[in-house]
Design a protein around this motif. Structure first.
Motif, PDB file in Angstrom:
ATOM      1  N   SER A  85      42.404  74.809  50.819  1.00 32.04           N
ATOM      2  CA  SER A  85      43.476  74.852  51.771  1.00 32.04           C
ATOM      3  C   SER A  85      44.234  76.035  52.064  1.00 32.04           C
ATOM      4  CB  SER A  85      44.429  73.658  51.555  1.00 32.04           C
ATOM      5  OG  SER A  85      43.617  72.169  51.775  1.00 32.04           O
ATOM      6  N   ASP A  86      43.606  77.026  51.067  1.00 35.11           N
ATOM      7  CA  ASP A  86      44.384  78.408  51.221  1.00 35.11           C
ATOM      8  C   ASP A  86      45.664  78.409  50.684  1.00 35.11           C
ATOM      9  OD1 ASP A  86      41.984  79.559  52.293  1.00 35.11           O
ATOM     10  OD2 ASP A  86      42.879  78.778  54.416  1.00 35.11           O
ATOM     11  N   PHE A  87      45.937  77.580  49.569  1.00 30.50           N
ATOM     12  CA  PHE A  87      47.090  77.299  48.834  1.00 30.50           C
ATOM     13  C   PHE A  87      48.300  76.916  49.848  1.00 30.50           C
ATOM     14  CE2 PHE A  87      44.047  80.000  46.508  1.00 30.50           C
ATOM     15  CZ  PHE A  87      44.284  79.536  45.257  1.00 30.50           C
ATOM     16  N   ARG A 131      45.010  54.568  44.906  1.00 29.33           N
ATOM     17  CA  ARG A 131      46.256  54.964  44.821  1.00 29.33           C
ATOM     18  C   ARG A 131      46.611  56.394  45.848  1.00 29.33           C
ATOM     19  NH1 ARG A 131      47.798  59.792  40.154  1.00 29.33           N
ATOM     20  NH2 ARG A 131      49.681  60.152  40.687  1.00 29.33           N
ATOM     21  N   TRP A 132      47.676  56.328  46.429  1.00 28.45           N
ATOM     22  CA  TRP A 132      48.076  57.196  47.659  1.00 28.45           C
ATOM     23  C   TRP A 132      48.731  58.538  47.212  1.00 28.45           C
ATOM     24  CZ3 TRP A 132      46.915  52.351  48.423  1.00 28.45           C
ATOM     25  CH2 TRP A 132      45.871  51.861  49.288  1.00 28.45           C
ATOM     26  N   LEU A 133      48.557  59.316  47.449  1.00 30.15           N
ATOM     27  CA  LEU A 133      49.509  60.636  47.180  1.00 30.15           C
ATOM     28  C   LEU A 133      49.880  61.463  48.738  1.00 30.15           C
ATOM     29  CD1 LEU A 133      47.420  62.555  44.433  1.00 30.15           C
ATOM     30  CD2 LEU A 133      49.501  60.962  44.212  1.00 30.15           C
ATOM     31  N   ALA A 134      51.199  61.574  48.778  1.00 30.11           N
ATOM     32  CA  ALA A 134      51.804  62.204  49.977  1.00 30.11           C
ATOM     33  C   ALA A 134      51.117  63.822  50.140  1.00 30.11           C
ATOM     34  CB  ALA A 134      53.221  62.367  49.943  1.00 30.11           C
ATOM     35  N   VAL A 135      50.615  63.780  51.139  1.00 26.65           N
ATOM     36  CA  VAL A 135      50.073  65.107  51.722  1.00 26.65           C
ATOM     37  C   VAL A 135      50.159  65.371  52.977  1.00 26.65           C
ATOM     38  CG1 VAL A 135      48.013  66.623  51.884  1.00 26.65           C
ATOM     39  CG2 VAL A 135      48.280  65.103  49.879  1.00 26.65           C
ATOM     40  N   GLU A 136      50.649  66.635  53.481  1.00 26.32           N
ATOM     41  CA  GLU A 136      50.335  67.086  54.935  1.00 26.32           C
ATOM     42  C   GLU A 136      49.480  68.005  55.093  1.00 26.32           C
ATOM     43  OE1 GLU A 136      54.149  67.830  56.625  1.00 26.32           O
ATOM     44  OE2 GLU A 136      55.392  66.261  56.032  1.00 26.32           O
ATOM     45  N   TRP A 137      48.255  67.502  55.814  1.00 24.90           N
ATOM     46  CA  TRP A 137      47.387  68.515  55.870  1.00 24.90           C
ATOM     47  C   TRP A 137      47.549  69.363  56.961  1.00 24.90           C
ATOM     48  CZ3 TRP A 137      43.751  68.405  52.120  1.00 24.90           C
ATOM     49  CH2 TRP A 137      43.696  67.123  51.500  1.00 24.90           C
ATOM     50  N   PRO A 138      47.479  70.824  56.767  1.00 27.90           N
ATOM     51  CA  PRO A 138      47.726  71.895  57.797  1.00 27.90           C
ATOM     52  C   PRO A 138      46.620  72.140  58.828  1.00 27.90           C
ATOM     53  CG  PRO A 138      47.068  72.927  55.921  1.00 27.90           C
ATOM     54  CD  PRO A 138      46.878  71.581  55.506  1.00 27.90           C
ATOM     55  N   ASN A 163      43.678  66.759  37.767  1.00 25.52           N
ATOM     56  CA  ASN A 163      44.338  67.825  38.118  1.00 25.52           C
ATOM     57  C   ASN A 163      43.319  68.969  38.678  1.00 25.52           C
ATOM     58  OD1 ASN A 163      46.789  66.949  36.957  1.00 25.52           O
ATOM     59  ND2 ASN A 163      46.563  67.782  34.875  1.00 25.52           N
ATOM     60  N   THR A 164      42.147  68.826  38.126  1.00 25.57           N
ATOM     61  CA  THR A 164      41.183  69.827  38.628  1.00 25.57           C
ATOM     62  C   THR A 164      40.916  69.779  40.184  1.00 25.57           C
ATOM     63  OG1 THR A 164      39.911  69.993  36.515  1.00 25.57           O
ATOM     64  CG2 THR A 164      38.877  70.679  38.211  1.00 25.57           C
ATOM     65  N   MET A 165      40.811  68.407  40.508  1.00 26.11           N
ATOM     66  CA  MET A 165      40.321  68.106  41.812  1.00 26.11           C
ATOM     67  C   MET A 165      41.605  68.353  42.700  1.00 26.11           C
ATOM     68  SD  MET A 165      39.929  64.319  43.846  1.00 26.11           S
ATOM     69  CE  MET A 165      41.783  64.347  43.890  1.00 26.11           C
ATOM     70  N   VAL A 166      42.990  68.116  42.276  1.00 22.95           N
ATOM     71  CA  VAL A 166      44.077  68.595  43.063  1.00 22.95           C
ATOM     72  C   VAL A 166      44.015  70.071  43.279  1.00 22.95           C
ATOM     73  CG1 VAL A 166      46.511  68.592  43.076  1.00 22.95           C
ATOM     74  CG2 VAL A 166      45.409  66.445  42.567  1.00 22.95           C
ATOM     75  N   SER A 167      43.784  70.720  42.104  1.00 21.00           N
ATOM     76  CA  SER A 167      43.673  72.232  42.296  1.00 21.00           C
ATOM     77  C   SER A 167      42.533  72.637  43.173  1.00 21.00           C
ATOM     78  CB  SER A 167      43.270  72.828  40.951  1.00 21.00           C
ATOM     79  OG  SER A 167      44.596  72.456  39.856  1.00 21.00           O
ATOM     80  N   ARG A 168      41.281  72.196  43.318  1.00 24.42           N
ATOM     81  CA  ARG A 168      40.334  72.539  44.110  1.00 24.42           C
ATOM     82  C   ARG A 168      40.787  72.130  45.551  1.00 24.42           C
ATOM     83  NH1 ARG A 168      39.441  74.930  40.309  1.00 24.42           N
ATOM     84  NH2 ARG A 168      37.678  74.723  39.040  1.00 24.42           N
ATOM     85  N   LEU A 169      41.418  71.296  45.909  1.00 18.11           N
ATOM     86  CA  LEU A 169      42.133  70.784  47.251  1.00 18.11           C
ATOM     87  C   LEU A 169      42.915  71.651  47.749  1.00 18.11           C
ATOM     88  CD1 LEU A 169      42.118  66.968  47.313  1.00 18.11           C
ATOM     89  CD2 LEU A 169      40.598  68.062  48.427  1.00 18.11           C
TER      90      LEU A 169
END
Length: 236
Positions: A108-110, A5-12, A98-104
């Motif tokens: 990433s400094d929010f 499963r893919w999710l849209a993320v733009e890593w800074p 949800n926990t994994m997403v929160s930790r990511l």
């Protein structure tokens, strides 16, 4: 089948920096959750999120006496972060991420935004065949939000031993609809199958090679920035 499963993320930041940040939240015996890094490259990071869950399991014996057993369960979610395409790929993810997403977001400094993917699933299937240079057939297709009359919609599943796209065209008859899911069967000795959905999910059979997965990734990357077509007409 394996589920990606893919999710849209733009890593800074770069993938090397992401790996360093994940190491600040590395999993160990004293933590309830954390990350385990498997591979780091310039263009991607392959890692796992591990969550320890503790609970008491009560078992009643034939005489009505309860016995309590303390259980420890380790839940893992394997993922691949990259700068290309959607940015985050989950492999056989559990229901709750949800926990994994929160930790990511924390590491990433929010500054991270993670959102769902929308994709033209028929274009995705066509691009996969082009990347592999192999012809296939869509032998199963799910249509949703098919407008019947004012305020009335339907969901339908078409299945066949041959390609069902022409039958789907006849079914929708130019009415508004959304193609939600297709099963693509590739030609060749293996007759490998995959299920693609319009929310960026693919299920691959055990016979699927790494080349096939890479073709699926490449096809998705090529389409993800393009706007979705209007959900009218043939849907082909």
């Amino acid at each position: 089948m394996t589920r990606h499963r893919w999710l849209a993320v733009e890593w800074p930041f770069s993938m090397r920096i992401l790996a360093k940040k994940l190491k600040t939240k590395a999993f160990d015996a004293d933590l309830a959750d954390g990350f385990v890094i498997d591979r780091v490259r310039d263009d991607f990071v392959h890692a796992r999120f591990v969550e320890r869950v503790e609970y008491d399991d009560t078992v009643t014996d034939p005489f009505g006496k309860d016995q309590v057993f303390h259980r420890i369960e380790y839940r893992q979610c394997e993922f691949r972060a990259s700068k290309d395409g959607p940015g985050l790929e989950l492999l056989n993810a559990p229901r709750g991420t949800n926990t994994m997403v929160s930790r990511l977001i924390e590491v990433s400094d929010f500054s991270l935004a993670i959102s769902a993917v929308s994709i033209d699933v028929l274009a995705w299937a066509a691009a996969v065949q082009k990347n592999l240079n192999v012809r296939g057939i869509v032998d199963s297709l799910q249509v949703g939000d098919l407008a019947l009359t004012a305020g009335v919609t339907a969901k339908a599943v078409l299945k066949g031993s041959t390609d069902v796209l022409d039958a789907a065209t006849t079914l929708v008859a130019g009415r508004k609809h959304a193609v939600e899911k297709v099963q693509l069967t590739l030609a060749g000795a293996s007759r490998s199958k995959m299920i693609l959905t319009n929310v960026g999910v693919v299920k691959l059979g055990a016979e699927a090679s790494e080349q096939t997965l890479n073709a699926v990734r490449k096809a998705l990357v090529g389409l993800i920035a393009k706007p979705l077509p209007r959900a009218t007409g043939t849907g082909r």
